[in-house]
Design a protein around this motif. Sequence first.
Motif, mmCIF file in Angstrom:
data_model
loop_
_atom_site.group_PDB
_atom_site.id
_atom_site.type_symbol
_atom_site.label_atom_id
_atom_site.label_comp_id
_atom_site.label_asym_id
_atom_site.label_seq_id
_atom_site.Cartn_x
_atom_site.Cartn_y
_atom_site.Cartn_z
ATOM 1 N N ILE A 148 2.018 -5.448 -93.135
ATOM 2 C CA ILE A 148 2.076 -6.341 -92.342
ATOM 3 C C ILE A 148 0.462 -6.652 -91.175
ATOM 4 O O ILE A 148 0.143 -7.419 -90.630
ATOM 5 C CB ILE A 148 3.315 -7.056 -91.933
ATOM 6 C CG1 ILE A 148 3.632 -7.902 -92.843
ATOM 7 C CG2 ILE A 148 2.894 -8.217 -90.793
ATOM 8 C CD1 ILE A 148 5.497 -8.745 -92.568
ATOM 9 N N LEU A 149 0.718 -5.540 -90.238
ATOM 10 C CA LEU A 149 -0.240 -4.957 -89.475
ATOM 11 C C LEU A 149 -1.452 -4.381 -89.585
ATOM 12 O O LEU A 149 -2.441 -5.656 -89.148
ATOM 13 C CB LEU A 149 0.203 -3.415 -88.356
ATOM 14 C CG LEU A 149 1.686 -3.394 -87.662
ATOM 15 C CD1 LEU A 149 2.131 -2.454 -87.514
ATOM 16 C CD2 LEU A 149 1.176 -4.904 -86.588
ATOM 17 N N VAL A 150 -1.648 -4.254 -90.976
ATOM 18 C CA VAL A 150 -3.170 -3.768 -91.606
ATOM 19 C C VAL A 150 -3.608 -5.293 -91.671
ATOM 20 O O VAL A 150 -4.479 -6.184 -91.488
ATOM 21 C CB VAL A 150 -2.953 -2.820 -92.095
ATOM 22 C CG1 VAL A 150 -4.266 -2.709 -92.599
ATOM 23 C CG2 VAL A 150 -2.319 -1.345 -91.919
ATOM 24 N N ALA B 165 -11.286 -2.726 -81.419
ATOM 25 C CA ALA B 165 -11.134 -1.135 -81.034
ATOM 26 C C ALA B 165 -9.624 -1.215 -80.670
ATOM 27 O O ALA B 165 -8.998 -0.657 -80.509
ATOM 28 C CB ALA B 165 -12.195 -0.335 -80.090
ATOM 29 N N ILE B 166 -9.605 -1.865 -79.509
ATOM 30 C CA ILE B 166 -7.771 -2.041 -78.790
ATOM 31 C C ILE B 166 -6.736 -2.631 -79.380
ATOM 32 O O ILE B 166 -6.263 -1.426 -79.497
ATOM 33 C CB ILE B 166 -7.718 -3.488 -77.298
ATOM 34 C CG1 ILE B 166 -9.338 -3.250 -76.162
ATOM 35 C CG2 ILE B 166 -7.062 -3.387 -76.438
ATOM 36 C CD1 ILE B 166 -9.570 -3.954 -75.505
ATOM 37 N N TYR B 167 -7.698 -3.011 -80.645
ATOM 38 C CA TYR B 167 -5.633 -3.543 -81.174
ATOM 39 C C TYR B 167 -5.422 -1.943 -81.705
ATOM 40 O O TYR B 167 -4.736 -1.806 -82.574
ATOM 41 C CB TYR B 167 -6.369 -4.757 -82.053
ATOM 42 C CG TYR B 167 -5.598 -5.113 -83.418
ATOM 43 C CD1 TYR B 167 -4.260 -5.875 -83.177
ATOM 44 C CD2 TYR B 167 -5.246 -4.221 -84.627
ATOM 45 C CE1 TYR B 167 -3.486 -6.081 -84.070
ATOM 46 C CE2 TYR B 167 -4.385 -4.589 -84.963
ATOM 47 C CZ TYR B 167 -3.577 -5.969 -85.234
ATOM 48 O OH TYR B 167 -2.282 -5.581 -86.192
ATOM 49 N N LEU C 137 -4.694 -6.846 -88.919
ATOM 50 C CA LEU C 137 -6.223 -6.621 -88.566
ATOM 51 C C LEU C 137 -6.942 -7.342 -88.722
ATOM 52 O O LEU C 137 -8.203 -7.679 -87.960
ATOM 53 C CB LEU C 137 -6.065 -4.520 -88.902
ATOM 54 C CG LEU C 137 -7.168 -4.751 -88.573
ATOM 55 C CD1 LEU C 137 -7.824 -4.275 -86.621
ATOM 56 C CD2 LEU C 137 -7.287 -3.382 -88.785
ATOM 57 N N GLU C 138 -7.574 -7.624 -90.357
ATOM 58 C CA GLU C 138 -8.335 -8.583 -91.186
ATOM 59 C C GLU C 138 -8.069 -10.031 -90.536
ATOM 60 O O GLU C 138 -9.379 -10.570 -90.454
ATOM 61 C CB GLU C 138 -8.054 -8.246 -92.124
ATOM 62 C CG GLU C 138 -9.509 -9.017 -92.875
ATOM 63 C CD GLU C 138 -10.640 -8.232 -92.817
ATOM 64 O OE1 GLU C 138 -11.435 -9.254 -92.910
ATOM 65 O OE2 GLU C 138 -10.457 -6.958 -92.183
ATOM 66 N N ARG C 139 -7.185 -10.646 -90.598
ATOM 67 C CA ARG C 139 -6.660 -11.729 -90.335
ATOM 68 C C ARG C 139 -6.649 -12.231 -89.331
ATOM 69 O O ARG C 139 -6.966 -13.682 -89.202
ATOM 70 C CB ARG C 139 -6.092 -12.109 -91.861
ATOM 71 C CG ARG C 139 -6.139 -12.185 -93.124
ATOM 72 C CD ARG C 139 -7.036 -12.897 -93.494
ATOM 73 N NE ARG C 139 -7.018 -12.769 -94.611
ATOM 74 C CZ ARG C 139 -8.336 -13.689 -95.375
ATOM 75 N NH1 ARG C 139 -9.397 -14.402 -94.527
ATOM 76 N NH2 ARG C 139 -8.992 -13.367 -96.643
#
Length: 243
Positions: free
Chosen positions: A123-125, A140-142, A128-130
């Motif tokens: 879910i976290l990844v 970079a911060i995320y 990241l994209e969506r």
Amino acid sequence: MNSATTFMITIAFCAVHLFVGRLHFLDAMPRSRWLSGAGGVAVAYVFLHILPELAAHARMLDERTPLGSHLAEIAAYGMGLAGLTVFYGVERRVTASKDTNDALADRELFALHIGTNAVLAAILVYLLERDVEDDPLVLAIYGAAVALHFLSADFGSREHHPRLYDRYGRWVLIGATLIGWGGAMVVELPELWISGLVAFVGGAVVLVTLKEELPAERESRFLPFLVGAASYAGLIAAQKALV
């Protein structure tokens, strides 16, 4: 979204899963300052990124469903509570099983533990994209916050089941991480679903982070935790000031 950038960040996450067992300096008592710092960053990420999005999720529910403002707010924050509750239940089962000599039960609990962590990683990844702004600084911060969360969570998982983690767990987490990125490439969930996932993840990250920091036997370090949280807050403030 710059898919090449998010893919490189995803590979960095996979490296954390793969090599956490080789970071022997983390295995210290009192708790490694690096792990406490990572915990501070992860908690700051929840309060400065996730909670504002929970408020936005509540407004979206109010606008797009017949719930009304009060029920929409309860539903939004209830998703965060659900994430915390699910992961708390899993952690309690794993902790309660530490004294068992039943190898089969131990493997089953390990599968449950790694399975829930794998879902969280995917879910976290995906988010990241969506869900993250297509800005190099924001990415970079995320990415740094999530990588440090994985560092703390993976270390805790391996601490409970070192052999099973090295043989199976890290590969499951790497697979889930890649699936999260690949899924984001081909599946675009409705905005309402995405905000719900953000809420669920927020509760899960708070629980996973604090359960690593709070137990007395870990002898956690407050100052590195504070530095991690303050540093992440400073980065968020700087990024907002530049917008």
